[in-house]
Design an enzyme around this catalytic site. Structure first.
Site, PDB file in Angstrom:
ATOM      1  N   GLU A  55      11.606  10.097 -30.865  1.00 17.54           N
ATOM      2  CA  GLU A  55      11.160   9.888 -32.253  1.00 17.54           C
ATOM      3  C   GLU A  55      11.464   8.472 -32.734  1.00 17.54           C
ATOM      4  OE1 GLU A  55      12.871  13.119 -34.564  1.00 17.54           O
ATOM      5  OE2 GLU A  55      11.189  14.403 -34.049  1.00 17.54           O
ATOM      6  N   GLU A  64       7.934  18.466 -28.811  1.00 13.95           N
ATOM      7  CA  GLU A  64       8.716  19.381 -29.642  1.00 13.95           C
ATOM      8  C   GLU A  64       7.795  20.074 -30.625  1.00 13.95           C
ATOM      9  OE1 GLU A  64      12.001  17.692 -31.816  1.00 13.95           O
ATOM     10  OE2 GLU A  64      12.568  16.412 -30.144  1.00 13.95           O
TER      11      GLU A  64
END
Ligand code: BGP
Length: 489
Positions: free
Chosen positions: A194, A388
């Site tokens: 991320e 995810e």
């Protein structure tokens, strides 16, 4: 022209995802050093809405407290789900579900406890040898995040985090140790988890404590530049050593849509989108996007580059793009006009009245997963992995001793249906690793009770429990999804 495909391709990478700092525990074993994640304590006397604040803003005082060996605070990420002692059993359970892939991260401070050493910690390396061997034995493809919110703490406190250019060398050394040691067993790597969250929670992502910075945005973008260079360097090194290996970027994609057709909302939406896509643009396209110069100018940001930085970024873009998907955002220039949503992790966002929310207030939006996949496919024309996606929920053990998590099955089913639609749209989706396949400590709130897993772990928010594993109803459901390659949902 690309052929029409009606369903998931053969060899689709079905699996689950975890991160070392949330699942492993064993924080003071095997020679491991402290990482930034080990600084998050959990205080259940705080009001619930403040639990994720600490994740967003870390202070010098909190770090000092965490480094004090006599501190009486409880630091949940030091204990995780105790994968450090249960890895064999856990991998067997993943294999029982038929996992084709397991996304995991290596704890950098297990390999280089301080981060700046010349030679790695052999005990740490041996731990992952066992893990990769077990995965191989079960024909599970590891997808390894090199850095997932677990920077060695020394690199933050003594070096100032990723703002310091020296971190490029430390990271490149660390990544090369991983390639040399595990490259025969690992074919998929992700450079930074991320990476766009550098803007959202700088301590967790880049080891930067905002109160020590004059202009935090300057720090964040300078640090990000160093990560872009580091990512390109290790992509180069990985390809040189293992030409068939794949290196990817990973963003948290909270796609923005304008709340209304008010041109100001549309403008805000574009700005919000760029806060995310700026990062994947650099890593996937190999260049800073055209809007970067104005964006930096207006934020008072000046990137210090060295000769050759832009060339190396251009020469070694990533092979694939991956992202986490939990929520979308409705961007508005007039937040005062609308109800906002406390759960979602951004500003300038109004609550979407068409969506339901999770127990933690995160708005659930399966249909826009298809839109996100199409966008990323259109922008980058590279294979995509959903790294995810999942539902954090309060699971309870029923009277029959089981965990009937039909809400989780429902959530996952709706998202997987949209993945199938995206594949029909022509998106080159190659994998799906559901987040938190085994219960683990939450990144944002440090709670254990925010559970995502197919596998329940008997531990509470204060680390009390046996850490015994138990299959939830979703365990068999997912096994069947994998067995039928997504045909039976
Ligand atoms: C992502 C992180 C993960 C993970 C997940 C769920 O942002 O990459 O580490 O934890 O979100 O978030 P949380 O644990 O806060 O519910």
């Amino acid at each position: 022209m690309k052929q029409y495909r009606d369903t998931f391709p053969e060899g689709f990478l079905w699996g689950g995802a975890t991160a070392a700092n949330q699942v492993e525990g064993g924080w003071n074993e095997g020679g491991k050093g402290l990482s930034v994640a080990d600084c998050y304590s959990f205080d259940q006397t705080l009001p619930k809405e403040r639990w994720s604040d600490q994740w967003k803003r870390m202070t010098v005082a909190q770090v000092k407290e965490a480094m004090n060996p006599d501190s009486t605070k409880f630091f949940p990420k030091r204990h995780g789900a105790d994968f450090y002692h249960h890895w064999k059993e856990d991998i067997e359970l993943f294999a029982e579900m038929g996992f084709k892939a397991y996304r995991m991260s290596v704890a950098w401070s297990r390999i280089f406890p301080r981060g700046d050493e010349e030679t790695p910690n052999e005990e740490g390396l041996k731990f992952y040898d066992q893990v990769f061997d077990a995965l191989k034995e079960h024909h599970i493809e590891p997808i390894v995040t090199i850095s997932h919110y677990e920077l060695p703490l020394v690199l933050s406190v003594e070096y100032g985090g990723w703002v310091n250019r020296k971190l490029i060398d430390f990271y490149v050394r660390y990544a090369n140790v991983l390639f040399d040691r595990y490259g025969d067993r690992v074919k998929y790597w992700m450079t930074f988890n991320e990476i766009n969250s550098n803007l959202r929670h700088p301590f967790t992502s880049i080891g930067v404590i905002e109160e020590t910075c004059e202009n935090p945005e300057q720090a964040v973008f300078q640090a990000s530049h160093h990560q872009f260079v580091a990512s390109a360097m290790v992509t180069r090194d990985c390809h040189a050593k293992y030409p068939d290996a794949n290196v990817g970027c990973m963003i948290s994609y909270q796609m923005a849509t304008p709340y209304s057709c008010d041109p100001d909302d549309i403008q805000m939406c574009q700005e919000e989108q760029r806060k995310t896509l700026f990062f994947s643009d650099v890593q996937a396209n190999g260049r800073y996007p055209d809007y970067a110069a104005r964006m930096f100018r207006e934020r008072g940001v000046e990137i210090k580059m060295e000769e050759g930085d832009e060339e190396i970024i251009a020469a070694h873009p990533v092979d694939y793009v991956s992202f986490s998907y939990y929520m979308t955002m409705c961007a508005t220039a007039h937040p005062e006009r609308y109800e906002t949503t406390g759960g979602n992790l951004f500003s300038n966002a109004a609550k979407n009245p068409y969506l339901k929310s999770s127990d933690w207030g995160w708005q659930i939006d399966p249909k826009d997963l298809r839109v996100c996949l199409n966008q990323l496919n259109d922008f980058y024309h590279k294979p995509i992995i959903i790294a995810e996606n999942g539902l954090g929920a309060l699971d309870v053990i029923a009277e029959d001793g089981k965990i009937h998590d039909e809400y989780r099955i429902d959530y996952l089913r709706q998202h997987i249906e949209q993945m199938k639609e995206a594949i029909r749209d022509g998106v080159d989706l190659i994998g799906y690793t559901m987040w938190g396949c085994i219960d683990l400590v939450s990144a944002s709130t440090s709670q254990m009770s925010k559970r995502y897993g197919f596998i329940y772990v008997d531990a509470d928010d204060m680390g009390q429990g046996t850490y015994a594993r138990k299959k939830k109803d979703s365990f068999d459901w997912y096994a069947n999804v994998i067995r039928t390659n997504g045909e039976e949902l």
